[in-house]
Write a protein that holds these residues in place. Structure first.
Motif, PDB file in Angstrom:
ATOM      1  N   SER A  53       0.820  -1.219   0.000  1.00 41.99           N
ATOM      2  CA  SER A  53       0.000   0.000   0.000  1.00 41.99           C
ATOM      3  C   SER A  53       0.847   1.260   0.000  1.00 41.99           C
ATOM      4  CB  SER A  53      -0.919   0.003   1.219  1.00 41.99           C
ATOM      5  OG  SER A  53      -0.153   0.077   2.411  1.00 41.99           O
ATOM      6  N   ALA A  54       2.001   1.223   0.672  1.00 47.08           N
ATOM      7  CA  ALA A  54       2.855   2.411   0.816  1.00 47.08           C
ATOM      8  C   ALA A  54       2.052   3.609   1.314  1.00 47.08           C
ATOM      9  CB  ALA A  54       3.560   2.743  -0.502  1.00 47.08           C
ATOM     10  N   GLY A  55       1.075   3.339   2.180  1.00 49.02           N
ATOM     11  CA  GLY A  55       0.287   4.422   2.750  1.00 49.02           C
ATOM     12  C   GLY A  55      -0.521   5.206   1.739  1.00 49.02           C
ATOM     13  N   GLY A  56      -0.829   4.586   0.595  1.00 48.67           N
ATOM     14  CA  GLY A  56      -1.589   5.288  -0.443  1.00 48.67           C
ATOM     15  C   GLY A  56      -0.724   6.064  -1.410  1.00 48.67           C
ATOM     16  N   SER A  57       0.581   5.821  -1.401  1.00 51.43           N
ATOM     17  CA  SER A  57       1.487   6.494  -2.345  1.00 51.43           C
ATOM     18  C   SER A  57       1.189   6.063  -3.775  1.00 51.43           C
ATOM     19  CB  SER A  57       2.932   6.131  -1.999  1.00 51.43           C
ATOM     20  OG  SER A  57       3.817   6.530  -3.029  1.00 51.43           O
ATOM     21  N   PRO A  58       1.420   6.952  -4.759  1.00 51.42           N
ATOM     22  CA  PRO A  58       1.167   6.577  -6.160  1.00 51.42           C
ATOM     23  C   PRO A  58       2.167   5.572  -6.721  1.00 51.42           C
ATOM     24  CG  PRO A  58       2.084   8.789  -6.029  1.00 51.42           C
ATOM     25  CD  PRO A  58       1.784   8.369  -4.623  1.00 51.42           C
ATOM     26  N   ARG A  59       3.235   5.279  -5.987  1.00 55.38           N
ATOM     27  CA  ARG A  59       4.251   4.340  -6.475  1.00 55.38           C
ATOM     28  C   ARG A  59       4.303   3.122  -5.567  1.00 55.38           C
ATOM     29  NH1 ARG A  59       9.945   6.992  -7.363  1.00 55.38           N
ATOM     30  NH2 ARG A  59      10.229   4.945  -8.341  1.00 55.38           N
ATOM     31  N   ASP A  60       4.591   1.980  -6.177  1.00 56.12           N
ATOM     32  CA  ASP A  60       4.801   0.771  -5.375  1.00 56.12           C
ATOM     33  C   ASP A  60       5.973   0.982  -4.426  1.00 56.12           C
ATOM     34  OD1 ASP A  60       2.758  -0.554  -6.638  1.00 56.12           O
ATOM     35  OD2 ASP A  60       4.063  -1.728  -7.966  1.00 56.12           O
ATOM     36  N   PRO A  61       5.904   0.421  -3.215  1.00 52.44           N
ATOM     37  CA  PRO A  61       7.027   0.553  -2.293  1.00 52.44           C
ATOM     38  C   PRO A  61       8.266  -0.161  -2.825  1.00 52.44           C
ATOM     39  CG  PRO A  61       5.407  -0.998  -1.448  1.00 52.44           C
ATOM     40  CD  PRO A  61       4.794  -0.350  -2.642  1.00 52.44           C
ATOM     41  N   ALA A  62       9.423   0.282  -2.351  1.00 54.55           N
ATOM     42  CA  ALA A  62      10.684  -0.274  -2.844  1.00 54.55           C
ATOM     43  C   ALA A  62      10.781  -1.769  -2.580  1.00 54.55           C
ATOM     44  CB  ALA A  62      11.858   0.457  -2.197  1.00 54.55           C
ATOM     45  N   TRP A  63      10.192  -2.236  -1.463  1.00 58.52           N
ATOM     46  CA  TRP A  63      10.326  -3.663  -1.154  1.00 58.52           C
ATOM     47  C   TRP A  63       9.651  -4.546  -2.189  1.00 58.52           C
ATOM     48  CZ3 TRP A  63       5.811  -6.295  -0.324  1.00 58.52           C
ATOM     49  CH2 TRP A  63       4.706  -5.593   0.162  1.00 58.52           C
ATOM     50  N   VAL A 114      -6.839   6.159  -3.106  1.00 56.81           N
ATOM     51  CA  VAL A 114      -5.976   7.338  -3.025  1.00 56.81           C
ATOM     52  C   VAL A 114      -4.739   7.176  -3.895  1.00 56.81           C
ATOM     53  CG1 VAL A 114      -4.503   8.667  -1.459  1.00 56.81           C
ATOM     54  CG2 VAL A 114      -6.795   7.997  -0.739  1.00 56.81           C
ATOM     55  N   SER A 115      -4.196   5.965  -3.953  1.00 56.75           N
ATOM     56  CA  SER A 115      -2.958   5.751  -4.701  1.00 56.75           C
ATOM     57  C   SER A 115      -3.146   5.831  -6.205  1.00 56.75           C
ATOM     58  CB  SER A 115      -2.374   4.382  -4.342  1.00 56.75           C
ATOM     59  OG  SER A 115      -3.159   3.335  -4.904  1.00 56.75           O
ATOM     60  N   GLY A 116      -4.358   5.499  -6.705  1.00 57.14           N
ATOM     61  CA  GLY A 116      -4.592   5.485  -8.135  1.00 57.14           C
ATOM     62  C   GLY A 116      -3.952   4.310  -8.843  1.00 57.14           C
ATOM     63  N   ARG A 117      -3.557   3.291  -8.092  1.00 58.46           N
ATOM     64  CA  ARG A 117      -2.943   2.105  -8.694  1.00 58.46           C
ATOM     65  C   ARG A 117      -3.565   0.847  -8.079  1.00 58.46           C
ATOM     66  NH1 ARG A 117       1.016   0.358  -4.832  1.00 58.46           N
ATOM     67  NH2 ARG A 117       1.223   1.961  -3.216  1.00 58.46           N
ATOM     68  N   VAL A 118      -3.354  -0.270  -8.728  1.00 53.29           N
ATOM     69  CA  VAL A 118      -3.770  -1.552  -8.165  1.00 53.29           C
ATOM     70  C   VAL A 118      -2.704  -1.972  -7.163  1.00 53.29           C
ATOM     71  CG1 VAL A 118      -4.254  -3.969  -8.649  1.00 53.29           C
ATOM     72  CG2 VAL A 118      -5.029  -2.202 -10.246  1.00 53.29           C
ATOM     73  N   LEU A 119      -3.086  -2.092  -5.905  1.00 57.33           N
ATOM     74  CA  LEU A 119      -2.097  -2.426  -4.892  1.00 57.33           C
ATOM     75  C   LEU A 119      -1.606  -3.860  -5.075  1.00 57.33           C
ATOM     76  CD1 LEU A 119      -3.638  -0.922  -1.615  1.00 57.33           C
ATOM     77  CD2 LEU A 119      -2.138   0.175  -3.302  1.00 57.33           C
TER      78      LEU A 119
END
Length: 265
Positions: A53-63, A114-119
Motif C-alpha cells: 500500500s505504501a500508505g496510499g502512495s502513487p508508487r509501489d514501495p521499494a520492497w 488514493v494511490s490510483g494504482r492496483v495495490l
C-alpha cells in the motif's frame, strides 16, 4: 524494528495489537539487504500475505520492486526467522485475496483509491528448512511459541466480537490458520519433543501422559471449531473460540510448568 525484535514481535503505539512481520529483501539495484515492518494477513499453511500500500502512495514501495528482482526473502515473525519465496499475485487470485482484506479492513480499499494504482498483493511462502529462533534457550523458545498463540487467540477473539452477522472470509482464514498452527505444533511435540523428554526423564511419565491427553482434548475442540467454520454460519463461532481459548490457555500454562524447567536444565 528494534522494539519488535526486543519483544518477540510485540510493539506499542499505533501498531499495538496488529499482526506484524519484518521483511528483508535484497535491493533491486544496490544488492544490499533492506528490512521493513509490514502488516500481514494469515493465509493458512506456510503462506502469509502482505500488501504494497505504501500508505496510499502513487508508487509501489521499494520492497515490492526488490522482491520482484530477488524473490528469495527473509521473514521475521517475532518467534521464528525463516527464508521465504515471494510471489506477486495476479488476476482472480489477487482480486479474491484483496477482497478478503478489504472485507476485514476497509482501509485497504481507501489506500488503493488514493494511490490510483492496483495495490500489489504478495504471498510469502516459507522455504523448507530449519527456522532460526529469537529466544536463546529451549524453554524460552517454547514460551515464545506459546505467547504467539496467546496473541493470535486474543486477536481472533476481538475479530469475532467485532464481526457482523455473516462470517467474513478473512476471519474464517484467520481461524483456520490458527487451527492448523496449533495442530502442527502439537504433532511436532508428540513426535519429537515429548519422546525426548520421556527418554531422559522417565520420572515424568505421568506428567507427559497428561499433556498428551490435553492434546487429544484440544484436537476435539479444534474439530468443532473447524466444523462451525465449514458451515459458513456465524452462529456458535464465538462460543467455540472461547472454548478453544479456555482449553488452550490452560494447556499452555500446564505445559510450561512441566517442560520449561526440564528444557532449560
Amino acid at each position: 524494528m528494534e522494539e519488535f525484535r526486543a519483544n518477540s514481535g510485540v510493539v506499542g503505539g499505533m501498531f499495538a495489537g496488529a499482526r506484524l512481520l519484518l521483511l528483508t529483501t535484497v535491493g533491486a539495484r544496490s544488492g544490499r539487504p533492506h528490512t521493513v515492518p509490514l502488516g500481514y494477513l494469515p493465509d493458512g499453511g506456510e503462506r502469509v500475505l502482505v500488501i504494497g500500500s505504501a500508505g496510499g502512495s502513487p508508487r509501489d514501495p521499494a520492497w515490492v520492486r526488490n522482491l520482484v528482482a530477488h524473490p528469495r526473502v527473509t521473514v521475521e515473525d517475532g518467534v521464528f526467522t525463516y527464508e521465504a519465496s515471494a510471489a506477486v499475485l495476479a488476476g482472480a487470485e489477487r482480486d479474491a485475496v484483496f477482497a478478503r482484506a478489504v472485507e476485514q479492513d476497509a482501509g485497504w480499499a481507501e489506500y488503493e483509491r488514493v494511490s490510483g494504482r492496483v495495490l500489489p498483493v504478495v504471498a510469502l511462502t516459507a522455504i523448507p528448512g530449519p527456522p532460526r529462533f529469537a529466544a536463546s534457550t529451549p524453554g524460552g523458545m517454547l514460551r515464545s511459541v506459546h505467547d504467539a498463540f496467546r496473541r493470535e487467540l486474543g486477536l481472533i477473539r476481538a475479530e469475532v466480537a467485532g464481526s457482523g452477522p455473516v462470517l467474513g472470509a478473512q476471519l474464517r482464514v484467520n481461524c483456520l490458520s490458527l487451527c492448523a498452527g496449533v495442530h502442527g505444533h502439537h504433532v511436532r511435540e508428540d513426535e519429537g519433543m515429548f519422546p525426548g523428554v520421556e527418554a531422559s526423564r522417565p520420572d515424568l511419565a505421568a506428567a507427559m501422559a497428561a499433556l498428551r491427553v490435553e492434546h487429544e482434548r484440544i484436537a476435539a475442540v479444534l474439530e468443532r471449531l473447524q466444523a462451525v467454520l465449514g458451515s459458513g454460519e456465524r452462529a456458535g463461532l464465538a462460543a467455540e473460540v472461547d472454548r478453544l481459548i479456555a482449553e488452550l490457555e490452560s494447556h499452555l500454562e500446564h505445559e510450561e510448568r512441566v517442560l520449561i524447567p526440564v528444557l532449560d536444565g
